[in-house]
Scaffold this active site. Structure first.
Site, PDB file in Angstrom:
ATOM      1  N   GLU A 137       1.271  -1.736   0.306  1.00  0.00           N
ATOM      2  CA  GLU A 137      -0.007   0.069   0.168  1.00  0.00           C
ATOM      3  C   GLU A 137       1.071   1.334   0.091  1.00  0.00           C
ATOM      4  O   GLU A 137       1.102   1.634   0.409  1.00  0.00           O
ATOM      5  CB  GLU A 137      -0.375   0.324   1.468  1.00  0.00           C
ATOM      6  CG  GLU A 137      -2.208   0.889   1.189  1.00  0.00           C
ATOM      7  CD  GLU A 137      -2.236   0.845   2.484  1.00  0.00           C
ATOM      8  OE1 GLU A 137      -2.340   0.348   3.281  1.00  0.00           O
ATOM      9  OE2 GLU A 137      -4.119   1.855   2.501  1.00  0.00           O
ATOM     10  N   ARG A 235     -21.802  15.444 -10.489  1.00  0.00           N
ATOM     11  CA  ARG A 235     -20.733  15.676 -12.101  1.00  0.00           C
ATOM     12  C   ARG A 235     -19.529  14.942 -12.583  1.00  0.00           C
ATOM     13  O   ARG A 235     -19.086  14.843 -12.671  1.00  0.00           O
ATOM     14  CB  ARG A 235     -21.129  17.116 -12.444  1.00  0.00           C
ATOM     15  CG  ARG A 235     -22.756  17.450 -12.740  1.00  0.00           C
ATOM     16  CD  ARG A 235     -22.892  18.592 -13.524  1.00  0.00           C
ATOM     17  NE  ARG A 235     -22.199  19.988 -12.618  1.00  0.00           N
ATOM     18  CZ  ARG A 235     -23.304  20.293 -11.516  1.00  0.00           C
ATOM     19  NH1 ARG A 235     -24.317  19.589 -11.415  1.00  0.00           N
ATOM     20  NH2 ARG A 235     -23.063  21.096 -10.753  1.00  0.00           N
ATOM     21  N   ASP A 282      -7.925  -3.382   7.580  1.00  0.00           N
ATOM     22  CA  ASP A 282      -6.636  -2.935   7.892  1.00  0.00           C
ATOM     23  C   ASP A 282      -6.480  -1.855   8.999  1.00  0.00           C
ATOM     24  O   ASP A 282      -5.901  -1.146   9.257  1.00  0.00           O
ATOM     25  CB  ASP A 282      -7.660  -0.267   6.792  1.00  0.00           C
ATOM     26  CG  ASP A 282      -6.737  -0.029   6.352  1.00  0.00           C
ATOM     27  OD1 ASP A 282      -5.351  -0.826   6.229  1.00  0.00           O
ATOM     28  OD2 ASP A 282      -6.724   1.292   6.561  1.00  0.00           O
TER      29      ASP A 282
HETATM   30 ZN   LIG Z   1      -4.020   0.170   5.045  1.00  0.00          ZN
END
Ligand SMILES: [Zn+2]
Length: 421
Positions: A137, A235, A282
């Site tokens: 990550e 949008r 996480d």
């Molecule tokens: Zn992470």
């Protein structure tokens, strides 16, 4: 009767609510021989079973496939991002006892040489089967959506740097999170996908168009959808819109009650549909520990009330503060969750149990390319499973046909091996 819950052997688990890919068998039974599931059925098992089987009665309890966590940095005070190989082993062990029978080790942005060294160390644990591989990550992320990561070490995508990390991981690099708007990102998406690495979009300020281009180039996964991304606008739906829009993209959500509103979890589940949602923790080293001060890579994290936030520190020159950075409450920095807790939370948020099992096990196993081995309660697959009570509290974990000691609460087994409830 089983003499101890951690004994090897053959097991007949009966009278449980068995969550299979085709639906819930209530009641149902599972027969485990060695390290495999060898039969599953509705009702009670047919007579004439091998008398050598240890019968475990689980009336009304849920049997789910063992959880597959593709995004986790540590737990139980130990971390994948720093420390020794034994620390990493302890982090994996902590999460196994909380139901993650398969997990990747996730690294955060750090100096390239340090990431190479971590990748090499963790590759050794992947060789041993302690972890199923690595998730990088970083470091090819956007400082504008850095979350709790250290922007000083973020790099523009650089194929030579990728090759170094890929080589250090010795074939165990499974997921690479990158920001597709960075210069050179699309080339890196192609190179990583060609190398068999799942490319995930995350920590990104990309527009919907740029994200769609990365998906066209081979990105197939979303790193904690909504978190670390520009908020969707009607949008300019941003990365969130583009990732949900494409059937080939699996989408991580941190269903811990902190990172996302429950309504957002339900909307993501509906928009992604069955087979694309992926529950992750996480989690950081702080998972399973009391409130206090912990580290995530080079960053200091304070945990209060179970919520991890980046400790206040001035960003380097040239980096604009993000909303939420001001004051003593920094951005959310990873979680203190376990897969057992996010599964329980996802149920409480209203997701059907079969969808929760798909998102916690089946789909992430497919993302890792190991869906033919684990991630579902199906004959022929590895006996990776968890037992939860009727309120989805974790009671027991079986990995590869062996019971692990339950993490907390009363055992599903009495000393004599009979169920105690
Ligand atoms: Zn992470």
């Amino acid at each position: 009767m089983p003499s101890a819950p951690d004994q090897d052997g053959s097991w007949l688990l009966v009278r449980a609510r068995v969550v299979t890919p085709e639906g819930v068998l209530s009641p149902g039974w599972i027969r485990v021989t060695g390290n495999r599931i060898d039969a599953i059925g509705p009702g009670l098992p047919p007579p004439g079973q091998d008398p050598g089987l240890d019968v475990v009665d689980l009336p009304g309890q849920w049997l789910l496939p063992g959880f597959v966590d593709v995004h986790v940095h540590g737990g139980g005070g130990a971390s994948f991002t720093e420390g020794t190989s034994d620390d990493a082993r302890n982090a994996a062990e902590f999460h196994r006892r909380h139901g993650s029978t398969t997990l990747l080790a996730s690294l955060v942005t750090a100096p390239l040489a340090e990431l190479e060294a971590r990748a090499a160390l963790l590759a050794g644990l992947a060789d041993e089967g302690v972890i199923a591989g690595l998730h990088l990550e970083g470091p090819f992320l956007s400082p504008a959506r850095r979350g709790a990561q250290d922007p000083r070490h973020m790099l523009a995508p650089d194929l030579a740097a990728f090759e170094r990390l890929h080589a250090a991981a010795r074939g165990h690099l499974r997921v690479l999170t990158l920001a597709p708007e960075l210069p050179g990102a699309i080339r890196m998406v192609r190179a990583a996908a060609r190398a068999g690495v799942t490319v995930a979009i995350g920590h990104t300020d990309a527009t919907a168009e740029v994200t769609a281009a990365a998906i066209d180039a081979g990105a197939t996964h979303a790193t904690h959808l909504f978190n670390g991304m520009r908020p969707p606008h009607h949008r300019e739906p941003g990365a969130v819109g583009a990732l949900l829009d494409r059937d080939e993209v699996s989408c991580e959500v941190i269903a811990d009650g902190v990172h996302l509103h429950d309504m957002t979890i339900r909307l993501a589940a509906r928009a992604a549909g069955p087979g694309r949602l992926v529950l992750i923790t996480d989690a950081t080293a702080a998972a399973g520990l009391p409130d206090g001060s912990y580290r995530l890579g080079s960053m200091q994290v304070n945990v209060a009330g179970g919520v991890a936030r980046l400790a206040g520190q001035p960003g380097p020159p040239g980096v604009t503060a993000q909303p939420g950075d001001a004051g003593q409450a920094g951005p959310i920095a990873g979680s203190t969750a376990t897969m057992a807790s996010v599964v329980r939370h996802a149920r409480a948020a209203g997701l059907p149990v079969t969808e929760v099992a798909a998102a916690a096990s089946t789909t992430p196993a497919r993302v890792l390319g190991i869906g033919d081995r684990t991630g579902a309660l199906r004959p022929g697959l590895t006996a990776d499973l968890v037992v939860c009570d009727d309120d989805f509290r974790l009671r027991a974990v079986m990995r590869r046909g062996r019971w692990l000691t339950e993490p907390r609460g009363p055992s599903a087994f009495s000393p004599a091996g009979a169920p105690n409830r």
